[in-house]
Design an enzyme around this catalytic site. Sequence first.
Site, PDB file in Angstrom:
ATOM      1  N   GLY A 133       0.794  -1.221   0.000  1.00  0.00           N
ATOM      2  CA  GLY A 133       0.000   0.000   0.000  1.00  0.00           C
ATOM      3  C   GLY A 133       0.821   1.262   0.000  1.00  0.00           C
ATOM      4  O   GLY A 133       0.341   2.330   0.376  1.00  0.00           O
ATOM      5  N   GLN A 295       8.822  10.764 -46.801  1.00  0.00           N
ATOM      6  CA  GLN A 295       9.201  11.849 -45.898  1.00  0.00           C
ATOM      7  C   GLN A 295       8.656  11.645 -44.489  1.00  0.00           C
ATOM      8  O   GLN A 295       9.342  11.942 -43.501  1.00  0.00           O
ATOM      9  CB  GLN A 295       8.713  13.191 -46.453  1.00  0.00           C
ATOM     10  CG  GLN A 295       9.251  14.396 -45.697  1.00  0.00           C
ATOM     11  CD  GLN A 295       8.740  15.703 -46.280  1.00  0.00           C
ATOM     12  OE1 GLN A 295       7.537  15.948 -46.269  1.00  0.00           O
ATOM     13  NE2 GLN A 295       9.650  16.515 -46.802  1.00  0.00           N
ATOM     14  N   HIS A 354       6.715  -0.479 -38.038  1.00  0.00           N
ATOM     15  CA  HIS A 354       6.512  -1.887 -38.372  1.00  0.00           C
ATOM     16  C   HIS A 354       5.089  -2.181 -38.834  1.00  0.00           C
ATOM     17  O   HIS A 354       4.839  -3.268 -39.380  1.00  0.00           O
ATOM     18  CB  HIS A 354       6.828  -2.769 -37.153  1.00  0.00           C
ATOM     19  CG  HIS A 354       8.284  -3.026 -36.951  1.00  0.00           C
ATOM     20  ND1 HIS A 354       9.144  -2.068 -36.456  1.00  0.00           N
ATOM     21  CD2 HIS A 354       9.042  -4.129 -37.163  1.00  0.00           C
ATOM     22  CE1 HIS A 354      10.360  -2.580 -36.369  1.00  0.00           C
ATOM     23  NE2 HIS A 354      10.329  -3.819 -36.795  1.00  0.00           N
ATOM     24  N   GLU A 379      11.967   2.851 -10.059  1.00  0.00           N
ATOM     25  CA  GLU A 379      12.786   3.826  -9.316  1.00  0.00           C
ATOM     26  C   GLU A 379      12.106   5.182  -9.212  1.00  0.00           C
ATOM     27  O   GLU A 379      12.771   6.221  -9.170  1.00  0.00           O
ATOM     28  CB  GLU A 379      14.170   3.983  -9.950  1.00  0.00           C
ATOM     29  CG  GLU A 379      14.889   2.687 -10.245  1.00  0.00           C
ATOM     30  CD  GLU A 379      15.250   1.882  -9.025  1.00  0.00           C
ATOM     31  OE1 GLU A 379      14.832   2.257  -7.911  1.00  0.00           O
ATOM     32  OE2 GLU A 379      15.935   0.859  -9.161  1.00  0.00           O
ATOM     33  N   THR A 381       8.098   7.190 -10.214  1.00  0.00           N
ATOM     34  CA  THR A 381       7.332   7.586 -11.397  1.00  0.00           C
ATOM     35  C   THR A 381       7.807   8.929 -11.948  1.00  0.00           C
ATOM     36  O   THR A 381       8.574   9.653 -11.305  1.00  0.00           O
ATOM     37  CB  THR A 381       5.847   7.711 -11.039  1.00  0.00           C
ATOM     38  OG1 THR A 381       5.696   8.755 -10.060  1.00  0.00           O
ATOM     39  CG2 THR A 381       5.308   6.406 -10.463  1.00  0.00           C
TER      40      THR A 381
END
Length: 401
Positions: A133, A295, A354, A379, A381
């Site tokens: 928590g 482009q 992709h 480590e 936010t």
Amino acid sequence: MARLAQTAGLTDVQQEILSTVRDFVDKEIIPVATELEHRDEYPQQIVDGLKELGLFGLMIPEEYGGLGESLLTYALCVEEIARGWMSVSGIINTHFIVAYMLKQHGTQEQKDHFLPRMAAGDIRGAFSMSEPGLGSDVSAITSKAVKDGDEYVLNGQKMWLTNGGTSSLVAVLVRSDEGHPEGTAPHKSMTTFLVEKEPGFGEVRPGLTIPGKIEKMGYKGVDTTELIMDGLRIPADRVLGGVTGRGFYQMMDGVEVGRVNVAARGCGVAQRAFELGVSYAQQRHTFGKPIAQHQAIQFKLAEMATKVEAAHAMMVNAARKKDSGERNDLEAGMAKYLASEYCKEVVEDAFRIHGGYGFSKEYEIERLYREAPMLLIGEGTAEIQKMIIGRRLLEEYRFQG
């Protein structure tokens, strides 16, 4: 054209180390990473290879059997490893945070006992601050240590331990009110304990249980776990530094190293995403020519490459600041914030390049797309980083009225 994210001013030794690591990544990690990640399989053969290279002792002083290298060297190695597979960089990250904390804050006996075996890779480190928590509010820690003769009895539940199962040494942050009167600021009544355990899951020593792995969207292969302490007895000489009440500061010092590491991971993942995007853009044809000649795709590649360069430069700056002995929480926060955000954006752009194939598990970019979000929260936010940055800026630019 020069390869992206080059670092000026490296010594011959640093260049040799990086060349060795890059070669290892290209030959031993990239070819198997996606298959192992999809199976959520711990990369034991890769870890054994890193051990043979001496990377578990990279930042540990030579007097303890390590290579005695700088944070910059370590960060650049992490960048290369994350380019191959981010989970592998996570395996060594927590190890180095614990080794760094021991080097900076441990008693001489603790250094002599742990560091040589950590340098050899025979002891693997993990560290534990968070709780179910808790989130980013470290002051809300409820796990507690109570003095009982020459021992402390620890109780509580910790969360999000990277290497929780495979590690044999865990640095655990808990409350320790002994010697600290009621009303003492929370961060002044916390202590880091060095908890030795057997690798594995279940009850790994009396009073200490490591449940099974937490199932994750990405960042697979490396084990992420809880840690449950129920009457865990720890000798007083396993208080990091030998004095209670200093745990918060010790952990924050380690987290600064960790934030540079996360920035380096972001740089590595972003570099790999760019490599995949620029390669695919030259192979895929639409409207009679490679999409790299459109482009819109060139603009995208330009933005991706610029973000890779910018994140790398900030990461290098943060590492060098820490190596100089100066406070680097501002630079580490900026580097972690920028690198993780840019990593997400570069990966998404490579995913877009992709097209539909980016959604297929046959393509490496699918794995990167699931891995990048972890860096946004690991480590601390982005919101925590901005709080740190804002406070430090107000210290540096205090209004003189």
